[in-house]
Write a protein that holds these residues in place. Sequence first.
Motif, short mmCIF file in Angstrom:
data_model
loop_
_atom_site.label_atom_id
_atom_site.label_comp_id
_atom_site.label_asym_id
_atom_site.label_seq_id
_atom_site.Cartn_x
_atom_site.Cartn_y
_atom_site.Cartn_z
N UNK A 17 0.99 -1.06 -0.01
CA UNK A 17 0.04 0.14 -0.02
C UNK A 17 0.98 1.08 0.06
N UNK A 18 0.74 2.10 -1.03
CA UNK A 18 1.56 3.29 -1.34
C UNK A 18 0.84 4.61 -1.01
N UNK A 19 1.43 5.37 -0.04
CA UNK A 19 0.75 6.63 -0.05
C UNK A 19 1.88 7.74 -0.26
N UNK A 20 1.52 8.75 -1.01
CA UNK A 20 2.41 9.76 -1.38
C UNK A 20 1.80 11.04 -0.62
N UNK A 29 6.96 23.81 -0.56
CA UNK A 29 6.36 22.18 -1.21
C UNK A 29 7.20 21.28 -0.73
N UNK A 30 6.82 20.07 -0.43
CA UNK A 30 7.61 18.89 0.00
C UNK A 30 6.65 17.78 -0.34
N UNK A 31 7.11 16.59 -0.52
CA UNK A 31 6.64 15.46 -0.54
C UNK A 31 7.36 14.14 0.46
N UNK A 32 6.43 13.19 0.88
CA UNK A 32 6.81 12.23 1.61
C UNK A 32 6.14 11.07 1.05
N UNK A 33 6.73 9.63 0.99
CA UNK A 33 6.27 8.46 0.50
C UNK A 33 6.38 7.44 1.87
N UNK A 34 5.09 6.84 1.82
CA UNK A 34 5.05 5.71 2.56
C UNK A 34 4.71 4.41 1.70
N UNK A 35 5.59 3.20 2.06
CA UNK A 35 5.17 2.01 1.52
C UNK A 35 4.98 1.05 2.47
N UNK A 36 3.81 0.27 2.64
CA UNK A 36 3.35 -0.26 3.73
C UNK A 36 3.54 0.26 5.05
N UNK A 73 4.90 6.44 -10.70
CA UNK A 73 4.04 7.11 -10.30
C UNK A 73 2.30 6.65 -10.07
N UNK A 74 2.40 5.67 -11.06
CA UNK A 74 1.04 4.94 -11.43
C UNK A 74 1.05 3.82 -10.38
N UNK A 75 1.79 3.54 -9.59
CA UNK A 75 1.60 2.57 -8.50
C UNK A 75 1.01 3.27 -7.06
N UNK A 76 1.15 4.63 -7.03
CA UNK A 76 0.67 5.23 -5.89
C UNK A 76 -0.77 4.95 -5.71
N UNK A 77 -1.38 4.40 -4.67
CA UNK A 77 -2.48 3.97 -4.22
C UNK A 77 -3.31 5.38 -3.67
N UNK A 78 -2.77 6.14 -2.91
CA UNK A 78 -3.55 7.46 -2.32
C UNK A 78 -2.50 8.54 -2.31
N UNK A 132 -4.97 6.82 -8.59
CA UNK A 132 -4.68 7.11 -7.05
C UNK A 132 -6.28 7.76 -6.49
N UNK A 133 -6.45 7.35 -5.43
CA UNK A 133 -7.59 8.33 -4.70
C UNK A 133 -6.67 9.48 -4.07
N UNK A 134 -7.53 10.54 -3.90
CA UNK A 134 -6.89 11.83 -3.50
C UNK A 134 -7.69 12.15 -2.38
N UNK A 135 -6.92 12.21 -1.21
CA UNK A 135 -7.51 12.40 0.22
C UNK A 135 -6.85 13.69 0.76
N UNK A 136 -7.88 14.80 0.91
CA UNK A 136 -7.46 15.94 1.45
C UNK A 136 -7.65 15.53 3.08
N UNK A 137 -6.77 16.24 3.78
CA UNK A 137 -6.92 16.28 5.15
C UNK A 137 -6.73 17.53 5.90
N UNK A 138 -7.39 17.20 7.03
CA UNK A 138 -7.40 18.84 7.98
C UNK A 138 -6.24 19.03 8.06
N UNK A 139 -5.55 20.19 7.88
CA UNK A 139 -4.07 20.79 8.03
C UNK A 139 -3.65 20.43 9.52
N UNK A 140 -4.32 21.03 10.55
CA UNK A 140 -3.78 20.76 11.99
C UNK A 140 -3.64 19.30 12.29
#
Length: 577
Positions: A17-20, A29-36, A73-78, A132-140
């Motif tokens: 399960x891959x989350x960007x 601007x920044x990015x982080x990647x979690x794999x499982x 990038x096509x393997x990113x799930x969310x 991928x699913x696009x998931x917005x989150x509450x900033x705080x």
Amino acid sequence: MRLVRGSEEPVISMSPYIVLGLCSFTHDSAAALLVDGELVGFVEEERLSDVKHTRAYPEHAISWLVSQAGITPGQVDTVAYNFHPLHYLRVVPAALRSATRERAVMRAASFAKVSFRTVRRLQSLRRRFPRARISPLLHHRTHQLYAFAASGWESAAVLVADSLGEAQTTTIALGRQLQPGRPAVRTLYELTDPASLGYAYGAVTEHLGWRRSDEEGTVMALAALGDPARFRDLFADAIPITPTGFALNPDYFALRVLSSSFPRLTPRFAAETCLRRAPEAPIDEAHQDLAAALQERTEQVMLHLAGQAWIRTGMKRLCLGGGVAANCVSVGKIVESGLFEEVFVPPAPGDAGTAIGAAAAVHLQERTRPLSGIAGACYLGPAFPDQTLDLSRFTVHRVDGDVAEFLAERLADGQIVGLFQGRVEAGPRALGNRSILASPLIPGVVARLNDTVKFREPFRPFAPMVTAERAADYFTLGQEAPFMSMASKVTELAREQIPAVVHANGTARVQTVTKDLNPFVHAVLTAFAGRTGVPVLINTSLNVKGKPICGTPAMALDCLANSGLDALLMEGRWITR
């Protein structure tokens, strides 16, 4: 599904399960990647694009992350995004009841506009990641979760203070590990706009002639030179402390409109303090005193909020996040207060770090595997051990033997050296992998660093790094400070031996270094102590004013070429002009 090889019988396993996680389109601007659940990496886009505080889509960061993970990038799930568009609309009804009709309408319209703009940003991410699913989150929530997860603690109070999430500006939460590697945070209290400490500090920073959302640290440094008494009563009125938090007085701080064309301060503020300073104008006593009073009130408010966090949670430890958590003097005051046994600030407390928090939040919602690689981690970006470079304009020598001893000898001799090694640090503080190092024992070293290396204001202090084993000899903080996030008072020994790192207010923003966190820098400090008796070095970021920390070899070489550095030690190569 995929086959796992390496045994006689193939074993069927689920795909990872891959989350960007993304911070994008606003600033930093920044990015982080979690794999499982495992953090593959994190990097701010500016470290690769050479554009400080860039708001651009972090394509360089994402390209490195997917390459590091060996995916496409096509393997990113969310894709987890660090803002939620609907929550901006919470401000609209209250905004329409603002003091003046014109400001009220513009204020409400600006929050609605940013809400719709955020929706469009999510749509652009959907086009980039159609699978991928696009998931917005509450900033705080992203701030809270990153701060707590990075601490590695079983439980803690979590205080987040910034300029603005969507509507929230200050939150107090309770953090607990539900299971090992499965942190959870629950918000217990919130303040919403217009009560914003980050908004106030940024507004006064701009009034004093520096860039808002960039140079608040310069104002914090200037504050040590001023007398807060001159404007103390004004700030008590402008930022009143309430039984449960604080407020902003609209007579001084104009209600926020999300547009740079609307002033943040009222004419009354200028009339009762000083005229707005032009960026290149001289700094006078009024500017110093204004900075001092602002800083003093910030410390008072943060200490009050920390007390509220203690009352509401009953926790013995405190995690801090949000842009205001970068105010290291305020953090030091909280540590000194003794309210908590220990205080923690993650290496990237500002918005960039919410990329990690966003990715973590989504993973915890969707999977049961624990998080890993976040707690205590700061060297999370790319490394460049074998890159082929054009070094024709430099003199290059490969260092033979003990590199730490070699560097310590040059530093003891008075050279100012850029250090480029290993993976890029997370956050705004250089922590030994993209640093400029100098001996604090050399007369005039601070002036030389400011004048000819960093090209910045002469009153700006420089931070010390010290071996954790010897920290108590020089600093009174009483806890480790691995990410240079808190100012400490100093001992008499520090005043005698290393006055160069003691700021005008008697503090130093210290970094404690352990063998585990950075074995090479620890070895350099140990070798330097062997030569001088002092296990302390000046550590500042590998950059010049107005430029980001050098994330790539090319950026580091440009820094060497265009500054007063004596040399650059890059992955075992000694490079000079």
